[in-house]
Design a protein around this motif. Structure first.
Motif, PDB file in Angstrom:
ATOM      1  N   LEU A   1       5.969   8.954  -4.564  1.00 22.87           N
ATOM      2  CA  LEU A   1       5.513   7.820  -3.766  1.00 22.87           C
ATOM      3  C   LEU A   1       5.352   8.238  -2.306  1.00 22.87           C
ATOM      4  CD1 LEU A   1       7.779   4.983  -5.236  1.00 22.87           C
ATOM      5  CD2 LEU A   1       5.408   5.530  -5.833  1.00 22.87           C
ATOM      6  N   ASN A   2       4.352   7.653  -1.627  1.00 24.73           N
ATOM      7  CA  ASN A   2       4.048   8.008  -0.246  1.00 24.73           C
ATOM      8  C   ASN A   2       4.543   6.938   0.726  1.00 24.73           C
ATOM      9  OD1 ASN A   2       2.636  10.349  -1.063  1.00 24.73           O
ATOM     10  ND2 ASN A   2       0.777   9.148  -1.413  1.00 24.73           N
ATOM     11  N   TYR A   3       5.128   7.402   1.820  1.00 29.17           N
ATOM     12  CA  TYR A   3       5.624   6.526   2.875  1.00 29.17           C
ATOM     13  C   TYR A   3       5.108   7.061   4.214  1.00 29.17           C
ATOM     14  CZ  TYR A   3       8.929   5.412  -0.867  1.00 29.17           C
ATOM     15  OH  TYR A   3       9.494   5.068  -2.072  1.00 29.17           O
TER      16      TYR A   3
ATOM     17  N   SER B   1       6.199  12.221   1.083  1.00 27.85           N
ATOM     18  CA  SER B   1       5.968  12.023  -0.345  1.00 27.85           C
ATOM     19  C   SER B   1       7.287  12.290  -1.062  1.00 27.85           C
ATOM     20  CB  SER B   1       4.876  12.967  -0.855  1.00 27.85           C
ATOM     21  OG  SER B   1       3.636  12.662  -0.248  1.00 27.85           O
TER      22      SER B   1
ATOM     23  N   ALA C   1      11.791   2.802  -3.362  1.00 28.56           N
ATOM     24  CA  ALA C   1      11.401   2.352  -4.695  1.00 28.56           C
ATOM     25  C   ALA C   1      11.546   3.454  -5.740  1.00 28.56           C
ATOM     26  CB  ALA C   1       9.964   1.837  -4.662  1.00 28.56           C
ATOM     27  N   GLY C   2      11.245   4.693  -5.344  1.00 25.76           N
ATOM     28  CA  GLY C   2      11.319   5.795  -6.296  1.00 25.76           C
ATOM     29  C   GLY C   2      12.657   6.514  -6.304  1.00 25.76           C
TER      30      GLY C   2
ATOM     31  N   GLU D   1       3.132   3.448  -0.533  1.00 25.64           N
ATOM     32  CA  GLU D   1       4.197   2.532  -0.948  1.00 25.64           C
ATOM     33  C   GLU D   1       4.684   1.648   0.195  1.00 25.64           C
ATOM     34  OE1 GLU D   1       6.826   0.659  -3.522  1.00 25.64           O
ATOM     35  OE2 GLU D   1       5.165   2.031  -3.960  1.00 25.64           O
ATOM     36  N   ALA D   2       4.817   2.219   1.405  1.00 26.03           N
ATOM     37  CA  ALA D   2       5.375   1.446   2.514  1.00 26.03           C
ATOM     38  C   ALA D   2       5.065   2.122   3.837  1.00 26.03           C
ATOM     39  CB  ALA D   2       6.892   1.287   2.351  1.00 26.03           C
TER      40      ALA D   2
ATOM     41  N   LYS E   1       4.600  -3.093   1.967  1.00 22.69           N
ATOM     42  CA  LYS E   1       5.932  -3.263   2.518  1.00 22.69           C
ATOM     43  C   LYS E   1       5.991  -2.602   3.895  1.00 22.69           C
ATOM     44  CE  LYS E   1       9.045  -3.402  -0.641  1.00 22.69           C
ATOM     45  NZ  LYS E   1       9.351  -4.854  -0.628  1.00 22.69           N
TER      46      LYS E   1
ATOM     47  N   GLU F   1      -2.606   6.333  -2.649  1.00 21.26           N
ATOM     48  CA  GLU F   1      -1.563   5.334  -2.842  1.00 21.26           C
ATOM     49  C   GLU F   1      -0.600   5.386  -1.659  1.00 21.26           C
ATOM     50  OE1 GLU F   1      -1.498   3.371  -5.530  1.00 21.26           O
ATOM     51  OE2 GLU F   1      -3.086   4.351  -6.688  1.00 21.26           O
TER      52      GLU F   1
ATOM     53  N   GLN G   1      -4.063  -1.228  -4.852  1.00 18.75           N
ATOM     54  CA  GLN G   1      -2.778  -1.327  -5.549  1.00 18.75           C
ATOM     55  C   GLN G   1      -2.450  -2.754  -5.990  1.00 18.75           C
ATOM     56  OE1 GLN G   1      -1.040   2.304  -2.752  1.00 18.75           O
ATOM     57  NE2 GLN G   1       0.016   0.369  -2.739  1.00 18.75           N
TER      58      GLN G   1
END
Length: 242
Positions: free
Chosen positions: A30-32, A26, A127-128, A53-54, A83, A51, A78
Motif C-alpha cells: 500500500l502507498n502512503y 510503499s 491498513a496493511g 491509501e492515505a 484518508k 493506488e 478506488q
C-alpha cells in the motif's frame, strides 16, 4: 526558482531539478504520501502511481498541501474516500483552502476526504499492517509533524526540537531531514544545523531534503558531505528492507 539565472537553476543535471518536497512510502503493498505540494500531480504521474491509501501532512503551508485536489483521481479509481492524517491546524487550513470539498452541496467530482486528526503523540496503525508514529518539530513558531515507520524517519521544515521529541528520532537507521541552504534561516535548518542534528541522531544513512537553489549544485555539495549523508533528489528510490 522562477526568474532565477543562477548556476543551479541553469544546471542540466536532473538532480538539480527540484520540485516541492514530498515522499511516498510503499508498505506491505500500500502507498502512503507525506505532503501533497503544488507538484503532487506531476510527481504521481512521473512515478506512475495507480493506488494511494492515505496522505499524511506535516503542516499547512501551501508548498505542502496545494496539490490535494488531485487525490480525486484516486477517489474515482478506488471508489473510496482518501484518508487524511493531519493536526488541527492543517484541518482548519483544508476547510479554508478547499471550502468546496466541505460544502453541504457535494459538487460532482470534488475530492472526497476522510480526515483523521493527529498530534505529536499519535500512533497510526496502517491498513496493511505496521505503525507510523509522530514527532513534533518547530518551524519557527509553527509546530510541524515528522513521521517514523520502524527505523525510518521523515522530518521537514524543522528548526528546533524539544529534547523529548529528539528522543523519538533516536534509533533511526534512515533519516530524511530538511536543509534549506548554507546560510542561517529563521524557520529551517541550514546545512550546518542539519548535519549537527544528524550527528546527534547518528543514523546509518541520512538524506537532506527541502533544498533550495541557494544550497548549490548537487555534485558540488555532495562532495562536501560526510560519507553517510546524501542530498535527496527527485525520483530517489530506497529499499528500506535492505
Amino acid at each position: 526558482m522562477i526568474a532565477c539565472d543562477c548556476e543551479v537553476c541553469r544546471s542540466e543535471n536532473p538532480k538539480d531539478k527540484r520540485l516541492r518536497s514530498s515522499i511516498m512510502l510503499s508498505i506491505n503493498g500500500l502507498n502512503y504520501v507525506i505532503d501533497t505540494g503544488p507538484d503532487f500531480r506531476q510527481q504521481m504521474l512521473r512515478e506512475q502511481v495507480k493506488e494511494l491509501e492515505a496522505v499524511f501532512f506535516t503542516h499547512q503551508h501551501k508548498d505542502h498541501l496545494a496539490g490535494l485536489d488531485d487525490v480525486r483521481a484516486f477517489n474515482f479509481r478506488q471508489q473510496k474516500d482518501m484518508k487524511i492524517y493531519c493536526d488541527v491546524r492543517v484541518d482548519e487550513a483544508l476547510h479554508r483552502e478547499y471550502e468546496y470539498v466541505f460544502a453541504s452541496f457535494r459538487y460532482p467530482g470534488i475530492p472526497r476526504l476522510d480526515i483523521q486528526i493527529i498530534d505529536k503523540n499519535t500512533s497510526i496503525t496502517l491498513a496493511g499492517g505496521g505503525t507510523i508514529t509522530t514527532i513534533e518539530a518547530m518551524h519557527y513558531k509553527l509546530p510541524v509533524l515528522g513521521f517514523r515507520y520502524k527505523n525510518f524517519t521523515y522530518i521537514t521544515d524543522a528548526k528546533t526540537f524539544l529534547p523529548e521529541e529528539i528522543e523519538k528520532v533516536k534509533g533511526t537507521n534512515v533519516l530524511f531531514v530538511n536543509a534549506l541552504r548554507r546560510e542561517e534561516h529563521i524557520s529551517h535548518f541550514n546545512l550546518e544545523e542539519a548535519l549537527e542534528f544528524i550527528r546527534i541522531i547518528n543514523p546509518e544513512r541520512a538524506y537532506l531534503t527541502h533544498i533550495s537553489h541557494l544550497m548549490g549544485k548537487y555534485e558540488d555539495v555532495q562532495q562536501e558531505l560526510p560519507d553517510n549523508v546524501f542530498l535527496a533528489y527527485d525520483g530517489l528510490t530506497l529499499n528500506l528492507e535492505e
